[in-house]
Design a protein around this motif. Sequence first.
Motif, mmCIF file in Angstrom:
data_model
loop_
_atom_site.group_PDB
_atom_site.id
_atom_site.type_symbol
_atom_site.label_atom_id
_atom_site.label_comp_id
_atom_site.label_asym_id
_atom_site.label_seq_id
_atom_site.Cartn_x
_atom_site.Cartn_y
_atom_site.Cartn_z
ATOM 1 N N PHE A 54 36.258 -5.092 -1.589
ATOM 2 C CA PHE A 54 35.154 -5.537 -2.431
ATOM 3 C C PHE A 54 33.966 -4.577 -2.373
ATOM 4 N N ILE A 55 34.052 -3.550 -1.535
ATOM 5 C CA ILE A 55 32.973 -2.580 -1.384
ATOM 6 C C ILE A 55 33.371 -1.306 -2.101
ATOM 7 N N SER A 56 32.527 -0.863 -3.015
ATOM 8 C CA SER A 56 32.767 0.408 -3.686
ATOM 9 C C SER A 56 31.694 1.405 -3.244
ATOM 10 N N SER A 57 31.669 2.558 -3.832
ATOM 11 C CA SER A 57 30.722 3.600 -3.424
ATOM 12 C C SER A 57 29.274 3.204 -3.665
ATOM 13 N N PHE A 58 29.009 2.541 -4.782
ATOM 14 C CA PHE A 58 27.631 2.248 -5.155
ATOM 15 C C PHE A 58 27.327 0.766 -5.286
ATOM 16 N N ASN A 59 28.308 -0.089 -5.049
ATOM 17 C CA ASN A 59 28.102 -1.509 -5.295
ATOM 18 C C ASN A 59 28.930 -2.330 -4.304
ATOM 19 N N VAL A 60 28.383 -3.494 -3.934
ATOM 20 C CA VAL A 60 29.100 -4.451 -3.100
ATOM 21 C C VAL A 60 29.160 -5.763 -3.874
ATOM 22 N N ASP A 61 30.359 -6.245 -4.130
ATOM 23 C CA ASP A 61 30.525 -7.518 -4.844
ATOM 24 C C ASP A 61 30.408 -8.648 -3.825
ATOM 25 N N ARG A 62 29.180 -9.025 -3.514
ATOM 26 C CA ARG A 62 28.912 -9.987 -2.449
ATOM 27 C C ARG A 62 29.435 -11.387 -2.769
#
Length: 60
Positions: free
Chosen positions: A16-24
């Motif tokens: 769920f963690i990408s380079s520029f974003n976290v889908d919390r």
Amino acid sequence: MNSDSNKTVPTTLNGFISSFNVDRGSMSAAAVLTILPTMVPSAFASRHLVQGLTSGAVKG
């Protein structure tokens, strides 16, 4: 580890963690769904768990 069926829980949550974003939101929902199978039985058995722990602590 290439297929989704072989991934462990931490590896899946890390997805769920990408380079520029976290889908919390999705990560939190997945974490709650992972914890529920452990928490529900322990909540129902808590009385018996405490009773068993305290019965062994009393001397005599």
